[in-house]
Scaffold this motif. Structure first.
Motif, short mmCIF file in Angstrom:
data_model
loop_
_atom_site.label_atom_id
_atom_site.label_comp_id
_atom_site.label_asym_id
_atom_site.label_seq_id
_atom_site.Cartn_x
_atom_site.Cartn_y
_atom_site.Cartn_z
N ILE A 47 0.69 -1.20 -0.09
CA ILE A 47 -0.15 -0.02 0.03
C ILE A 47 0.95 1.16 -0.05
O ILE A 47 1.69 1.33 0.90
N THR A 48 0.69 2.10 -1.12
CA THR A 48 1.54 3.35 -1.13
C THR A 48 1.12 4.50 -0.40
O THR A 48 -0.38 4.60 -0.48
N ILE A 49 1.84 5.31 0.12
CA ILE A 49 1.10 6.77 0.62
C ILE A 49 1.89 7.74 -0.33
O ILE A 49 2.94 7.65 -1.03
N GLY A 50 1.10 8.95 -0.28
CA GLY A 50 1.46 10.16 -1.15
C GLY A 50 0.69 11.34 -0.62
O GLY A 50 -0.08 11.27 -0.01
N GLY A 51 1.17 12.30 -1.20
CA GLY A 51 0.36 13.48 -0.87
C GLY A 51 0.72 14.15 0.38
O GLY A 51 1.66 13.93 0.97
N GLY A 52 -0.23 15.07 0.77
CA GLY A 52 0.13 15.68 2.18
C GLY A 52 1.35 16.39 2.20
O GLY A 52 1.80 17.06 1.11
N THR A 53 2.08 16.39 3.16
CA THR A 53 3.45 17.02 3.28
C THR A 53 4.41 16.36 2.68
O THR A 53 5.44 17.10 2.47
N SER B 169 3.04 14.96 8.67
CA SER B 169 3.80 15.74 9.62
C SER B 169 2.84 16.89 10.22
O SER B 169 3.18 17.46 11.07
N LEU B 170 1.79 16.95 9.27
CA LEU B 170 0.94 18.11 9.66
C LEU B 170 -0.32 17.54 10.63
O LEU B 170 -1.21 18.52 11.02
N GLY B 171 -0.39 16.35 10.70
CA GLY B 171 -1.35 15.82 11.61
C GLY B 171 -2.54 15.14 10.77
O GLY B 171 -3.49 14.68 11.13
N THR B 172 -2.77 15.50 9.38
CA THR B 172 -3.73 14.92 8.47
C THR B 172 -3.41 13.41 8.28
O THR B 172 -2.47 12.95 8.50
N ALA B 173 -4.70 12.83 8.38
CA ALA B 173 -4.64 11.37 8.53
C ALA B 173 -5.92 10.75 7.42
O ALA B 173 -6.76 11.52 7.13
N VAL B 174 -5.49 9.55 6.90
CA VAL B 174 -6.35 9.01 6.14
C VAL B 174 -6.16 7.42 6.81
O VAL B 174 -5.29 7.08 7.43
N SER B 175 -7.28 6.65 6.39
CA SER B 175 -7.26 5.20 7.05
C SER B 175 -7.53 4.33 6.13
O SER B 175 -8.19 4.33 4.90
N VAL B 176 -7.18 3.10 6.51
CA VAL B 176 -7.38 1.77 5.35
C VAL B 176 -8.01 0.95 6.50
O VAL B 176 -7.80 0.53 7.56
N ARG B 177 -9.16 0.52 6.09
CA ARG B 177 -10.29 -0.33 6.69
C ARG B 177 -9.61 -1.87 6.28
O ARG B 177 -9.55 -2.33 5.36
N VAL B 178 -9.52 -2.71 7.58
CA VAL B 178 -8.84 -4.02 7.37
C VAL B 178 -9.86 -5.32 8.16
O VAL B 178 -10.46 -4.78 9.06
N VAL B 179 -10.00 -6.20 7.41
CA VAL B 179 -10.85 -7.62 8.01
C VAL B 179 -9.77 -8.47 7.74
O VAL B 179 -9.30 -8.90 6.68
#
Length: 323
Positions: A137-143, A185-195
């Motif tokens: 799972i890749t992360i991008g954007g934000g800071t 690093s600015l505290g913005t968050a996204v989530s991934v739902r896992v089962v």
């Protein structure tokens, strides 16, 4: 009678001196500061700079030299040489730069130090087998820096992050649900739902009511790279393939490029797959809409409705005769 005439002559002479602005000082001419153009810069009122990228340069216009510039915090490095203003991000977050001239006039530029793209992950929900691992799972954007990844329940699911922090995998530990939260690093968050479950096929991706394999969500944006001269005012096109509509488009430097989606991109039935890339706004100091003082990369990012990501980089070569 002579005394009377002398008095009249004195009054006349005094009136004439006052009308001329007095003796010895100003002759009544307007001050230099008031005849100068209003202080401004070639920068937009707000700019985005990616931490670690080359510095951006702008021209200070009008006002009364010499000029000075100060950042609002230590997240920016700012210098002024003559009428050239240079701004470089050395941290992530928000700041501003205030430019002043020799008579106290000032103009402020708002600065965001980040990618210019909202924080995202390539998968927003996933099933993982007990004892199995998810796809990457890749992360991008934000800071763009300082990502942290954590699980709401490590007894159910844990995470393993890449050395540079830009990707991770989910490890299934026991049956149950969990939420993986990614924070910049600015505290913005996204989530991934896992089962996590016994017999569950790892790397199945759920997005709303859509279930697809990770291969099916891969998307490409072509050409992936393109190089143009800074005095080149032509438009080129980017073509999308493998995307699920609708999609979002982000531009790392709107002052050097204008993006237009060709056709309808409003819903899941949209078939648009072309993005036109034109120069940025024409200004007195940016005659082509692409004028730069040094070679500059502009990154275009597309995120589709399944959070698949594709990018294209336009490198603008400095030194064109038309700039």
């Amino acid at each position: 009678m002579t005394s009377f005439l002398r008095m009249i002559s004195g009054i006349f002479l005094l009136t004439l001196i006052c009308a001329c602005g007095g003796g010895g000082g100003s002759s009544g001419a307007t001050s230099a500061a008031s005849t100068k153009p209003v202080l401004s810069t070639s920068a937009p009122s707000s700019i985005n700079i990616i931490n670690g990228d080359p510095a951006q340069t702008f021209t200070i216009i009008g006002g009364v030299p010499p000029y000075d510039a100060k950042p609002a915090n230590k997240g920016l490095s700012v210098t002024v040489v003559g009428s050239t203003l240079t701004i470089k991000a050395i941290a992530s977050g928000t700041s501003s730069v205030t430019v002043t001239d020799n008579v106290g006039s000032r103009v402020t530029i708002a600065v965001t130090m980040g990618t210019g793209v909202p924080l995202f992950v390539s998968i927003n929900a996933i099933n993982v087998a007990v004892g199995g691992n998810s796809s990457v799972i890749t992360i991008g954007g934000g800071t763009g820096v300082g990502y942290t990844v954590g699980s709401s329940d490590t007894s159910v699911a844990t995470v393993t992050t890449s050395p540079d922090g830009s990707a991770f995998i989910v490890n299934g530990a026991a049956n149950g649900p969990a939420t993986i939260t990614v924070t910049d690093s600015l505290g913005t968050a996204v989530s991934v739902r896992v089962v996590v479950g016994t017999g569950v096929k790892s790397s199945s991706i759920t997005s709303g009511n859509v279930i697809a394999s990770s291969v099916a969500t891969k998307m490409s944006l072509t050409p992936a790279t393109v190089t143009v001269a800074d005095d080149n005012g032509s438009t080129h096109s980017l073509n999308l393939s493998g995307m699920t509509a609708p999609f979002r488009v982000y531009n790392s430097n709107p002052s050097l490029a204008t993006l237009t989606i060709v056709g309808d991109n409003s819903n899941s039935a949209s078939t648009s797959n072309t993005i036109n890339v034109a120069p940025g706004p024409i200004t007195a100091t940016n005659k082509s809409g692409r004028c730069v003082s040094q070679d500059t990369a502009v990154i275009f990012t597309v995120i589709d409705s399944l959070n698949a990501v594709a990018t294209s980089t336009m490198t603008i070569k400095a030194g064109g005769v038309g700039c």
